[in-house]
Design an enzyme around this catalytic site. Sequence first.
Site, PDB file in Angstrom:
ATOM      1  CB  VAL A   1      39.105   4.911  63.237  1.00 54.82           C
ATOM      2  CG1 VAL A   1      40.249   5.306  64.160  1.00 54.82           C
ATOM      3  CG2 VAL A   1      37.785   4.873  63.994  1.00 54.82           C
ATOM      4  CB  SER A   2      38.513   3.146  58.057  1.00 57.60           C
ATOM      5  OG  SER A   2      39.399   4.072  57.507  1.00 57.60           O
ATOM      6  CB  THR A   3      36.418  -0.369  60.633  1.00 50.55           C
ATOM      7  OG1 THR A   3      37.677  -0.594  61.272  1.00 50.55           O
ATOM      8  CG2 THR A   3      36.565  -0.536  59.141  1.00 50.55           C
TER       9      THR A   3
END
Length: 194
Positions: free
Chosen positions: A9-11
Site C-alpha cells: 500500500v502507498s500510505t
Amino acid sequence: MALIGYARVSTVGQENGLETQKHFLEEAGCKRIFFEKVTGTSTIKRNELKEAIQFLDKGDTLIVTKIDRLARSIIDLHNIVKELNEKEINVRFLKENIEFQAGENNSSLQTLLFNILGSFAQFERDIIVERTGEGRERAKKQGKHMGRPSKNKKAIEKSLKLYNERESNGMSVNDISKITGVPRSTIYAELKKR
C-alpha cells in the site's frame, strides 16, 4: 516451487488494503507474504520487495494481486519482471489474470496486455499526482493554509506575552512552552517575525 506473495500500500493509513491483498494472496496458495507500506514509484526504498526477490528460488512464483501493487511506472515494472525472469522466477498478477513463465516465450498477446495494463497503472498514478498538485494550487489561491495546522493563536499570543514578561515571572522558554503547549521553535519563529 513455492508461491510467494507481495502486498503493498502507498500510505500508512491504508492497512485495510494490506488485509485485502493478504486474503487474496493466501487464497492463491501463498505460504509466505511480504508486506510493504511505501509508494510504488520508488524501487529504491522498497526493502520488502528486495527481500522477496532475494527469498525466491528458481522455479518459484511471485504472486501480486494487481500490476500497480508491484510498480506504478512502466519502466520499473519491466525491470522487476525482467529481473525475476532472469532468475527463472515466474510472476503472476491475480486481478489481470496474467502469468509470466520464466524461460518461456510468453505469447505476444500476453505481452501486449501486460504493457497496456502497466501503462494504465502509470497513467493512473500520473493523473493522481496532477490532480493533487492542481488542488493544492487552487487551495493556495483561495488563501487556505497548506501543511501543518498552525498552533492556536491565543496560545501563541500568551506564550509571547510570557516571554516578554520573563524578567518579572522568571520563566524560561522551556517553561513557557510547557505551560502554553507552543513548541520552542514556534515561539522563536514568532519572535523573529515581529
